[in-house]
Write an enzyme that holds these catalytic residues in place. Structure first.
Site, PDB file in Angstrom:
ATOM      1  N   ALA A   1      -3.355  -5.326   3.488  1.00 39.92           N
ATOM      2  CA  ALA A   1      -2.006  -5.637   3.986  1.00 39.92           C
ATOM      3  C   ALA A   1      -0.985  -4.695   3.344  1.00 39.92           C
ATOM      4  O   ALA A   1      -1.191  -4.242   2.212  1.00 39.92           O
ATOM      5  CB  ALA A   1      -1.670  -7.090   3.680  1.00 39.92           C
TER       6      ALA A   1
ATOM      7  N   ASP B   1      -7.457  -9.022   2.085  1.00 43.04           N
ATOM      8  CA  ASP B   1      -6.268  -9.090   1.234  1.00 43.04           C
ATOM      9  C   ASP B   1      -6.183 -10.501   0.654  1.00 43.04           C
ATOM     10  O   ASP B   1      -6.615 -11.464   1.291  1.00 43.04           O
ATOM     11  CB  ASP B   1      -5.001  -8.747   2.015  1.00 43.04           C
ATOM     12  CG  ASP B   1      -3.876  -8.291   1.098  1.00 43.04           C
ATOM     13  OD1 ASP B   1      -3.761  -7.067   0.882  1.00 43.04           O
ATOM     14  OD2 ASP B   1      -3.131  -9.148   0.587  1.00 43.04           O
TER      15      ASP B   1
ATOM     16  N   LYS C   1      -3.020   1.185   6.402  1.00 42.40           N
ATOM     17  CA  LYS C   1      -4.333   1.834   6.375  1.00 42.40           C
ATOM     18  C   LYS C   1      -5.213   1.349   7.523  1.00 42.40           C
ATOM     19  O   LYS C   1      -5.906   2.141   8.166  1.00 42.40           O
ATOM     20  CB  LYS C   1      -5.020   1.568   5.027  1.00 42.40           C
ATOM     21  CG  LYS C   1      -4.251   2.084   3.836  1.00 42.40           C
ATOM     22  CD  LYS C   1      -5.021   1.939   2.558  1.00 42.40           C
ATOM     23  CE  LYS C   1      -5.506   0.520   2.294  1.00 42.40           C
ATOM     24  NZ  LYS C   1      -4.405  -0.468   2.177  1.00 42.40           N
TER      25      LYS C   1
ATOM     26  N   CYS D   1      -0.907   4.687  -5.677  1.00 36.90           N
ATOM     27  CA  CYS D   1       0.377   5.401  -5.647  1.00 36.90           C
ATOM     28  C   CYS D   1       0.922   5.476  -7.070  1.00 36.90           C
ATOM     29  O   CYS D   1       2.101   5.240  -7.319  1.00 36.90           O
ATOM     30  CB  CYS D   1       1.377   4.749  -4.691  1.00 36.90           C
ATOM     31  SG  CYS D   1       1.763   3.039  -5.059  1.00 36.90           S
TER      32      CYS D   1
END
Length: 443
Positions: free
Chosen positions: A262, A284, A266, A381
């Site tokens: 989520a 998720d 992706k 990230c």
């Protein structure tokens, strides 16, 4: 100047202080709570919240020096929020004296005269203070932390990781509003036709080095209000995060396991590359986030993805052996400070180790679902070594059945610590979020 925008900003910053919410989540919660729906008020409040939060350490230092008893920590969240916004508007936005008086009047209306009375004198002191004088007197790291609006521990970390010259460039980039990128959804039509539809709605785009990914140069209205957005012709997605699916490189008919899937960026990209043929199992832990995933996959026209609510730190509730397992776990988001400034102030250096432990559990749980000859793609990230190369090194030592493969397309910089097959994306170099990608093949 909008009273509604100030009311939204004060309340949202208070929620961020109390609950650790992100900027967008706090603003969405507050606008619903207060029943304010005007797009201009919300946009103005968002800018005030974002830019005030971006500069929070320097703003707080100014306020502490202005308060007579330096009791800033003990103030109520609403009063803290107002003082931060007032300081941003007057010391960084360049508000006039007349505007500053109007801001103080709004504060009294929002918070009440009695609550504002102890800080009234401080408002005048803030107006007379010089920002450069507040920064002076610090050591090198302290000055850099205040002038680029970062925690001192993160400044030291970046200098150790990149060297001072590159670290300063990265820190300065995080002071700016980053570019916006979109991914065109070729499930809805040929790319040329999608570009034509967006141009018709007043969106100007520029190509990037990645397939179907464009930088937004200008738009006549907010992207989410475009008819093309409602029709699912594009997904608002940072350029760096598009690498996850591109490196995974799924083929039509394959089986893919998307872990921590989520809100759907992706999954929808994987389905696009698979031409809506095959199967994607998307996992998720959050029912709320899965509800967003359902909405986004429907908007984007994805027919081959199935959601599962489960905690990826533990054995997954499936016996599926997948051609590709894509794991994009929760991380410190140290590569996304420009986009989500509040993340800077939620973290400490110990947060990196805590997050790496969580990622390690997810990596091991995910690895058992990669079929022989299949691939495991790991992304974050974050720019830290502990969440990226050090984790991959440890994984390869304990899982000799996996080997590191070159992540392609070869954009960005190679991984550190000798893991040159990995990819590293740096915000100040590649004009997007910081990102890390490793591709591991099961022999």
């Amino acid at each position: 100047m909008s009273w509604n925008a100030w009311a939204l900003a004060v309340e949202a910053l208070s929620w961020m202080e109390l609950r650790g919410m992100s900027e967008r989540m706090a603003l969405a919660h507050t606008s619903r709570q207060m029943g304010i729906t005007d797009a201009e008020d919300i946009a103005k409040a968002h800018e005030m919240i974002l830019e005030t939060t971006r500069r929070r350490n320097l703003i707080d230092k100014i306020i502490v020096e202005a308060l007579p008893q330096r009791s800033f920590k003990g103030l109520l969240p609403g009063l803290k929020a107002f003082l931060r916004l007032f300081t941003y508007e007057t010391k960084f936005k360049g508000a006039s004296l007349e505007e500053a008086v109007a801001f103080a009047r709004i504060g009294r209306e929002l918070l009440g005269w009695i609550r504002m009375e102890p800080v009234e004198e401080a408002l005048g002191r803030i107006l007379s203070m010089e920002v450069d004088a507040v920064i002076e007197g610090q050591d090198d790291v302290g000055r850099l932390a205040l002038s680029t609006y970062h925690p001192t521990w993160f400044v030291r970390y970046c200098i150790r990781l990149l060297g001072r010259h590159e670290a300063v460039k990265l820190l300065e980039w995080n002071c700016m509003e980053p570019p916006t990128y979109i991914r065109l959804n070729t499930l809805k039509g040929p790319e040329k036709q999608l570009l034509k539809e967006l141009r018709r709605e007043g969106v100007e785009l520029a190509e990037t080095e990645l397939q179907s990914v464009y930088e937004v140069l200008s738009s006549t209205k907010p992207l989410v209000r475009l008819r093309a957005f409602r029709r699912g012709l594009f997904y608002i997605q940072d350029k760096a995060s598009c690498l996850a699916a591109l490196v995974a490189n799924p083929k039509p008919g394959q089986t893919v396991l998307d872990v921590c899937s989520a809100p759907g960026a992706k999954t929808t990209h994987l389905a696009q590359l698979m031409e809506n043929r095959g199967k994607i199992l998307s996992i998720d832990y959050s029912p709320r986030r899965v509800a967003v995933w359902l909405r986004e996959t429907k908007r984007m026209g994805v027919d081959i993805a199935y959601p599962v609510v489960a905690d990826a730190c533990h054995p997954l509730p499936t016996r599926l052996e997948a051609d590709i397992v894509l794991l994009d776990p929760p991380c410190t988001s140290t590569g996304a400070f420009a986009k989500v400034p509040s993340a800077k102030w939620r973290l400490t250096q110990r947060s990196i180790q805590g997050m790496a432990k969580l990622q390690w559990m997810m990596l091991n749980a995910s690895a058992s679902h990669v079929k022989s000859g299949g691939t495991l793609v790991y992304t974050t990230c974050s720019i830290t070594l502990e969440e990226n190369e050090m984790l991959v090194e440890r994984f390869l030592k304990l899982h000799p059945e996996f080997s590191l493969e070159d992540a392609e397309p070869r954009v960005g910089a190679p991984g550190l610590r000798g893991l040159e097959g990995c990819l590293r994306i740096y915000p100040h170099i590649h004009r997007c979020n910081g990102y890390f990608v490793a591709k591991l093949r099961r022999e």
